[in-house]
Design a protein around this motif. Structure first.
Motif, PDB file in Angstrom:
ATOM      1  N   GLY A 472      -2.077   5.945  -7.205  1.00 15.36           N
ATOM      2  CA  GLY A 472      -1.644   5.112  -6.084  1.00 15.36           C
ATOM      3  C   GLY A 472      -2.593   3.946  -5.848  1.00 15.36           C
ATOM      4  N   ILE A 475      -1.778   1.212  -8.380  1.00 17.79           N
ATOM      5  CA  ILE A 475      -0.538   0.500  -8.058  1.00 17.79           C
ATOM      6  C   ILE A 475      -0.751  -0.453  -6.881  1.00 17.79           C
ATOM      7  CG2 ILE A 475       1.832   0.819  -7.220  1.00 17.79           C
ATOM      8  CD1 ILE A 475       1.901   3.434  -8.840  1.00 17.79           C
ATOM      9  N   GLU A 476      -1.555  -0.016  -5.903  1.00 17.46           N
ATOM     10  CA  GLU A 476      -1.816  -0.870  -4.731  1.00 17.46           C
ATOM     11  C   GLU A 476      -2.476  -2.197  -5.124  1.00 17.46           C
ATOM     12  OE1 GLU A 476      -4.153   1.477  -2.084  1.00 17.46           O
ATOM     13  OE2 GLU A 476      -2.496   2.851  -1.584  1.00 17.46           O
ATOM     14  N   GLN A 479      -1.677  -3.284 -10.358  1.00 18.97           N
ATOM     15  CA  GLN A 479      -1.939  -2.981 -11.766  1.00 18.97           C
ATOM     16  C   GLN A 479      -0.968  -1.909 -12.275  1.00 18.97           C
ATOM     17  OE1 GLN A 479      -6.117  -1.968 -11.729  1.00 18.97           O
ATOM     18  NE2 GLN A 479      -6.743  -4.061 -11.194  1.00 18.97           N
ATOM     19  N   GLN A 480      -0.970  -1.704 -13.589  1.00 20.63           N
ATOM     20  CA  GLN A 480       0.012  -0.799 -14.205  1.00 20.63           C
ATOM     21  C   GLN A 480      -0.666   0.286 -15.023  1.00 20.63           C
ATOM     22  OE1 GLN A 480       2.225  -4.474 -15.668  1.00 20.63           O
ATOM     23  NE2 GLN A 480       3.946  -3.056 -15.444  1.00 20.63           N
ATOM     24  N   TYR A 510       5.879   8.474  -6.750  1.00 22.73           N
ATOM     25  CA  TYR A 510       5.993   7.007  -6.713  1.00 22.73           C
ATOM     26  C   TYR A 510       7.436   6.595  -7.019  1.00 22.73           C
ATOM     27  CZ  TYR A 510       0.995   7.803  -7.396  1.00 22.73           C
ATOM     28  OH  TYR A 510      -0.291   8.269  -7.280  1.00 22.73           O
ATOM     29  N   GLU A 513       8.984   3.467  -9.251  1.00 23.51           N
ATOM     30  CA  GLU A 513       7.826   2.818  -9.886  1.00 23.51           C
ATOM     31  C   GLU A 513       7.537   3.371 -11.289  1.00 23.51           C
ATOM     32  OE1 GLU A 513       6.442   0.295  -8.927  1.00 23.51           O
ATOM     33  OE2 GLU A 513       6.271   0.151  -6.759  1.00 23.51           O
ATOM     34  N   LYS A 539       5.698   0.276 -12.429  1.00 19.63           N
ATOM     35  CA  LYS A 539       4.248   0.276 -12.567  1.00 19.63           C
ATOM     36  C   LYS A 539       3.692   1.348 -13.494  1.00 19.63           C
ATOM     37  CE  LYS A 539       3.760  -3.112  -9.655  1.00 19.63           C
ATOM     38  NZ  LYS A 539       3.391  -4.446 -10.181  1.00 19.63           N
ATOM     39  N   ILE A 540       4.453   2.418 -13.742  1.00 18.52           N
ATOM     40  CA  ILE A 540       3.977   3.512 -14.594  1.00 18.52           C
ATOM     41  C   ILE A 540       4.994   3.724 -15.709  1.00 18.52           C
ATOM     42  CG2 ILE A 540       3.306   5.946 -14.717  1.00 18.52           C
ATOM     43  CD1 ILE A 540       2.732   5.837 -11.707  1.00 18.52           C
TER      44      ILE A 540
END
Length: 692
Positions: A472, A475-476, A479-480, A510, A513, A539-540
């Motif tokens: 988390g 992601i905040e 970034q990935q 998430y 994401e 993101k993931i």
């Protein structure tokens, strides 16, 4: 199999073998190979010592004993699953139980009551009886000299017993010993290393006096390993000689205004290794013979900049260039980089991939034929029959693809273009000499200034929940994350299940994401998911497959690899190289399932301690062997059968030096004894592979 006056029969495919049922021949071919000589090249991996003991009381529990015994009686088991027992006695009437867990009618014929039989096996001394499980038994014509002593042990396959394989090897070896082989190694070499001749080497290995005779450093094994490496170096030398006779294009490397403008536009200076590699490339491109150069660069070392600088040399000399990538997404990535760096210099670009619509392909091909494209970038679609660049002088191949003379000539109607192969998998020197010995090699080890090392950490699977929750924070920051799940078994179902479970777990934490990439997706779907990830739509990325080498996602800063102990070092290093491509601090988390093996712990320690791909590749050669050290893309290209490159790597420079002493390889390799050497190791086919 019939005896012939020459050894040519050894190179013929066998259609029958002594005392081998025809239905087993396909399994023999899969195990050993298609030809008689392949049976002799099937090497033992150990030996069995059989010792004759006149009395049962003389047998030792840790040895394989040979006994002459009299059959007393048979005792069938009470159920089908119960063992079948045969009671036998030695000359002193000491009784031994022979135990068989898979009984059959053959036992009655092989062990007739009242008759004497010769058996061998390990005697187990129990409290109330002596037993031997599944002993070998021998026909009456076999003497103790035939049975006792040292017997080689071979790799087997289902349906082929050790006895059948050994008898077949003996039969072929007996015939081969009657043939005359002209020696291809200098007498001085044989005397210097105390090596036997070729056929004698095979005899020493298949009829060993002791275990030392078959170890990798035994004279016979060294001789055969050298023969194979020598044959391969001769094939590479022949390919190099053929290339030197081709008419290439001598470029004007002194006048290169495009390259100078390119350097001025870059926001960074070239590293020393990049400058040295370009100087080597310039020297090649100035010659009238075609360049054959492999550029090895570690992950993130700046190979693309070197490739573009070489391309500008070709364009400044008034010619065209082509750049081929293994996948569409990498071809598009190269095209986008060229748009950013080369198009402002006035370079006219073209993109050709297999997935373009027919109308789009026709338009690009029309531009190509009319000379409207300076640099053509694409996949294997570049070598379609109707793609020809009239003034092509340089071909750049990304990621280890063999691109032979025939394929290069397909791209142009005129002289053979220069060839520059780029690889992001550092290759140990011994392997580079073996597999790319026909090419000159440049190394780019130095990383561009400001490139940060990736922080590599090792965790057990007990920390998986903590790792999942910590994403988390990544992601905040915008970034990935890559999350790689390994192949659990040789099954896509279990592979997919593991990744799907991880995907669902992360998606529950998430929502919206997380993306999933797995082996059952079609190529276009895989590429779309990778492109969506690159564009930051999620993101993931959870993946079951090795993420494409070279895919550039600057926002990806974390790589999680589950069950990292199952991957080779080369794979781990390549996966780690998918992060650390931007300005932010990057991490690689190697997650293992305890307990770790000694080799598993050593591999993970190497990854934790080093970011240098060349150091890692040398260690990988030691730990996992050549297939892994070369990387996934090359694992199927292992040409050595007798030479163990980890054990026999020091023979490669010697084999290379001896091959280079041969004048006019194109002429001499068509004569004896080299035709025989090439037939034994099938290097005539290897030469064609290099060429085409």
């Amino acid at each position: 199999m019939t005896q012939q006056n020459s050894h040519n029969f050894l190179f013929e495919p066998y259609t029958k073998l002594p005392r081998v049922p025809e239905k087993l021949l396909p399994r023999f071919r899969k195990l050993c190979g298609l030809r008689y000589i392949d049976i002799l090249l099937h090497m033992p991996t150990g030996v069995i010592h059989r010792t004759y003991r006149p009395r049962l009381a003389d047998c030792l529990s840790e040895e394989i004993s040979v006994l002459k015994v009299k059959v007393l009686h048979h005792k069938a088991g009470r159920t089908k699953r119960s063992p079948y027992k045969i009671y036998v006695a030695d000359a002193e009437n000491d009784v031994l139980e022979l135990v068989f867990f898979n009984s059959g009618a053959w036992l009655k014929n092989a062990f007739k009551e009242g008759e004497e039989v010769t058996i061998s096996g390990t005697v187990m001394f129990n409290l109330t009886e002596k037993q031997m499980h599944h002993p070998e038994h021998y026909p009456k014509h076999k003497t103790l000299d035939d049975i006792c002593g040292v017997t080689p042990v071979y790799p087997l396959t289902a349906g082929i017993s050790h006895k059948v394989l050994t008898n077949t090897i003996d039969a072929v070896l007996k015939m081969a010993l009657q043939q005359k082989f002209v020696e291809w190694l200098p007498q001085q070499k044989l005397e210097e290393y105390n090596w036997p001749r070729f056929i004698e080497s095979l005899y020493h290995i298949h009829k060993p006096e002791n275990e030392d005779c078959i170890n990798p450093n035994a004279p016979a094994r060294l001789r055969l390993a050298f023969d194979e490496l020598y044959a391969w170096q001769l094939a590479l030398g022949k390919a190099r000689e053929e290339n030197s006779h081709l008419q290439g294009i001598a470029h004007n490397v002194a006048q290169n205004p495009l390259r100078q403008k390119f350097y001025e536009s870059l926001p960074f200076d070239l590293t020393g290794d990049q400058k040295r590699t370009l100087a080597e490339i310039d020297d090649d491109m100035a010659r009238p013979t075609p360049m054959l150069r492999l550029t090895q660069g570690d992950v993130g070392s700046g190979k693309t900049v070197v490739a573009f600088a070489a391309i500008l040399t070709a364009l400044s000399s008034g010619h065209q260039a082509a750049m081929m990538a293994p996948t569409e997404i990498l071809a598009i990535q190269h095209f986008q980089n060229a748009q950013k760096w080369l198009e402002p210099l006035g370079v006219k670009l073209g993109l050709l991939t297999g997935k373009l619509k027919a109308k789009e392909k026709r338009a690009v091909k029309k531009q190509i034929s009319e000379g409207e494209i300076d640099l053509l970038i694409g996949t294997h679609a570049l070598i379609e029959d109707d793609v020809q660049l009239p003034s092509l002088s340089l071909v750049v191949i990304d990621e280890q693809h063999r691109f032979g003379v025939k394929q290069r000539l397909k791209l142009t109607k005129n002289q053979a273009p220069d060839l520059l192969v780029m690889t992001a998998t550092p290759i140990p020197r011994t392997l580079a000499l073996t597999f790319y010995g026909d090419m000159d090699i440049s190394l780019i080890r130095e990383k561009p200034p400001g490139r940060k090392e990736i922080d590599t950490r090792v965790f057990s699977t007990e920390k998986l929940d903590d790792i999942s929750q910590s994403l988390g924070h990544v992601i905040e920051k915008g970034q990935q994350v890559y999350w790689v799940c390994p192949l659990v078994e040789e099954s896509e179902k279990s592979d997919l299940a593991a990744a799907t479970g991880r995907y669902e777990h992360l998606a529950s934490i998430y929502p919206n994401e997380v993306g999933l990439l797995h082996g059952k997706l079609k190529g276009a779907e895989k590429e779309q998911i990778l492109e969506d990830f690159r564009q930051g739509q999620f993101k993931i990325l959870v993946s079951t497959t090795v993420i494409e080498v070279g895919v550039d996602v600057p926002a990806a800063t974390v790589m999680v690899i589950e069950h990292a102990e199952r991957f080779g070092l080369a794979q781990l290093h390549q996966l780690r190289g998918r992060v650390g491509r931007g300005d932010s601090h990057s991490s690689c988390l190697l997650v293992y399932a305890p307990p770790l093996s000694v080799f598993g712990r050593e591999r993970l320690n190497v990854m934790r301690e080093s970011n240098d791909g060349f150091v890692i590749s040398e260690k990988d050669l030691t730990l996992r062997g050549p297939g892994e050290a070369l990387g996934t893309a090359q694992a199927g290209r292992m040409f050595t059968r007798l030479a163990d490159l980890a054990e026999h790597g020091d023979l490669i420079p010697q084999a290379r030096e001896l091959a280079q002493q041969q004048p006019s390889l194109q002429q001499n390799l068509l004569k004896e004894p080299y035709t025989t050497l090439f037939q034994i190791f099938q290097k005539a086919q290897a030469t064609e592979l290099i060429r085409s």
